[in-house]
Scaffold this motif. Sequence first.
Motif, PDB file in Angstrom:
ATOM      1  N   ASP A  82       3.808  10.286   6.460  1.00  0.00           N
ATOM      2  CA  ASP A  82       5.250  10.076   6.606  1.00  0.00           C
ATOM      3  C   ASP A  82       5.778  11.102   7.608  1.00  0.00           C
ATOM      4  O   ASP A  82       5.761  12.307   7.340  1.00  0.00           O
ATOM      5  CB  ASP A  82       5.950  10.247   5.259  1.00  0.00           C
ATOM      6  N   GLU A 133      -3.621   0.603   6.935  1.00  0.00           N
ATOM      7  CA  GLU A 133      -2.735  -0.057   7.897  1.00  0.00           C
ATOM      8  C   GLU A 133      -2.975   0.474   9.308  1.00  0.00           C
ATOM      9  O   GLU A 133      -3.366   1.625   9.505  1.00  0.00           O
ATOM     10  CB  GLU A 133      -1.282   0.200   7.498  1.00  0.00           C
ATOM     11  N   ASN A 146       0.819  -1.205   0.000  1.00  0.00           N
ATOM     12  CA  ASN A 146       0.000   0.000   0.000  1.00  0.00           C
ATOM     13  C   ASN A 146       0.856   1.259   0.000  1.00  0.00           C
ATOM     14  O   ASN A 146       1.970   1.277   0.514  1.00  0.00           O
ATOM     15  CB  ASN A 146      -0.915   0.017   1.232  1.00  0.00           C
ATOM     16  N   LYS A 147       0.309   2.327  -0.571  1.00  0.00           N
ATOM     17  CA  LYS A 147       1.011   3.612  -0.624  1.00  0.00           C
ATOM     18  C   LYS A 147       1.112   4.231   0.762  1.00  0.00           C
ATOM     19  O   LYS A 147       0.249   4.022   1.624  1.00  0.00           O
ATOM     20  CB  LYS A 147       0.257   4.569  -1.547  1.00  0.00           C
ATOM     21  N   LYS A 148       2.154   5.034   0.963  1.00  0.00           N
ATOM     22  CA  LYS A 148       2.284   5.779   2.214  1.00  0.00           C
ATOM     23  C   LYS A 148       1.189   6.839   2.296  1.00  0.00           C
ATOM     24  O   LYS A 148       0.964   7.586   1.341  1.00  0.00           O
ATOM     25  CB  LYS A 148       3.653   6.455   2.300  1.00  0.00           C
ATOM     26  N   LEU A 149       0.543   6.896   3.441  1.00  0.00           N
ATOM     27  CA  LEU A 149      -0.471   7.917   3.678  1.00  0.00           C
ATOM     28  C   LEU A 149       0.116   9.051   4.515  1.00  0.00           C
ATOM     29  O   LEU A 149      -0.076  10.234   4.218  1.00  0.00           O
ATOM     30  CB  LEU A 149      -1.669   7.294   4.393  1.00  0.00           C
ATOM     31  N   SER A 202      -0.089  12.415   2.406  1.00  0.00           N
ATOM     32  CA  SER A 202      -0.239  12.292   0.959  1.00  0.00           C
ATOM     33  C   SER A 202       0.741  13.199   0.224  1.00  0.00           C
ATOM     34  O   SER A 202       0.405  13.836  -0.785  1.00  0.00           O
ATOM     35  CB  SER A 202      -1.680  12.611   0.535  1.00  0.00           C
ATOM     36  N   GLY A 203       1.958  13.295   0.765  1.00  0.00           N
ATOM     37  CA  GLY A 203       3.008  14.083   0.137  1.00  0.00           C
ATOM     38  C   GLY A 203       3.013  15.557   0.489  1.00  0.00           C
ATOM     39  O   GLY A 203       3.941  16.282   0.120  1.00  0.00           O
ATOM     40  N   ARG A 240      -9.509   9.086   6.032  1.00  0.00           N
ATOM     41  CA  ARG A 240      -8.530   8.095   5.580  1.00  0.00           C
ATOM     42  C   ARG A 240      -7.609   7.668   6.717  1.00  0.00           C
ATOM     43  O   ARG A 240      -6.968   6.628   6.638  1.00  0.00           O
ATOM     44  CB  ARG A 240      -7.709   8.682   4.435  1.00  0.00           C
ATOM     45  N   ASP A 300       6.144   5.877   9.410  1.00  0.00           N
ATOM     46  CA  ASP A 300       5.168   6.104   8.344  1.00  0.00           C
ATOM     47  C   ASP A 300       3.975   5.184   8.539  1.00  0.00           C
ATOM     48  O   ASP A 300       4.053   4.158   9.214  1.00  0.00           O
ATOM     49  CB  ASP A 300       5.796   5.878   6.966  1.00  0.00           C
ATOM     50  N   ARG A 315       0.804   3.441   6.167  1.00  0.00           N
ATOM     51  CA  ARG A 315       0.319   3.171   4.822  1.00  0.00           C
ATOM     52  C   ARG A 315      -1.206   3.132   4.796  1.00  0.00           C
ATOM     53  O   ARG A 315      -1.848   2.960   5.831  1.00  0.00           O
ATOM     54  CB  ARG A 315       0.895   1.847   4.319  1.00  0.00           C
ATOM     55  N   GLU A 316      -1.753   3.257   3.625  1.00  0.00           N
ATOM     56  CA  GLU A 316      -3.206   3.202   3.467  1.00  0.00           C
ATOM     57  C   GLU A 316      -3.746   1.870   3.989  1.00  0.00           C
ATOM     58  O   GLU A 316      -3.201   0.809   3.701  1.00  0.00           O
ATOM     59  CB  GLU A 316      -3.581   3.369   1.995  1.00  0.00           C
TER      60      GLU A 316
END
Length: 279
Positions: free
Chosen positions: A7, A39, A2-5, A72-73, A170, A34, A36-37
């Motif tokens: 960090d 998680e 899963n992508k990092k949500l 989300s960055g 989220r 971090d 993740r989505e």
Amino acid sequence: MNKKLLDVEDLVVEYPAQGFRKAPFRALQGVSLDIREGETVGLVGESGSGKSTLGRAVLGLAPVTGGRLLYSGRDIAHLGRRERRALSSEIQVVFQDPYTSLNPSLTIEDILVEPLAVQKVPRAEASARVLELLDRVRLHKAAASRLPREFSGGQRQRIAIARALALQPRLIVCDEPVSALDLSTQAEVLELFTEIQERTRVAYLFVSHDLALVRHLSHRVAVMYRGKIVEWGDGEHVTSSPEHPYTKKLLLSAPVADPVEQEKRRTERKRLKALQPAT
């Protein structure tokens, strides 16, 4: 994977000291992790370790003096009030005490409609959403017209969870959400958290002092001591075969029913106390 949500990078939180020319108190000292989505990351430590401060920093309730909080960055470490309010639809919180986290003068429907009203959701749509939320946390729709005092501690925490879910976030910061509940109710609420995550893919930052408790919920676990993360990794490994002396001490602090085993744990805790890091 899963992508990092979220960090967290070298995060520092300082509070002004009381007294002339005293250095500020550093509650977090370069913390990194971090999420993740979908998680659950368990954040464990004793009182004063800094775990709740990290949760508050994510929520914008603690002063970030260094590092970054990337959601989300996007760096959310220093958002203004209006930007934070807009972000509340994506990041929510469930607090420790279900008895004080709900307004005693409002009905459950009003409590659950409130965050929807802030986001300008029409009242009829919001009322329909309330019934969905009550069903999701296993409460009857009749609960909507009642007051918080009419519910048990476990039921109130279910209502608090429903409020956190109202805006379909989220990420939810769970700050010791079951520590005020009895053991059987704890198990029910933890099961509810798991069920909700499987259905919605929401991520949790689950803050607790109980290493044994987060074992059943967390995919990864971070252990905090004096504002630093001293162990971080796979949840099963950290909670069953820890490597750091402080984590071992936390694991041995969990009570067991066998008095012989409990005495062995007490002896081992005393041995590890001398190895506990000074900083």
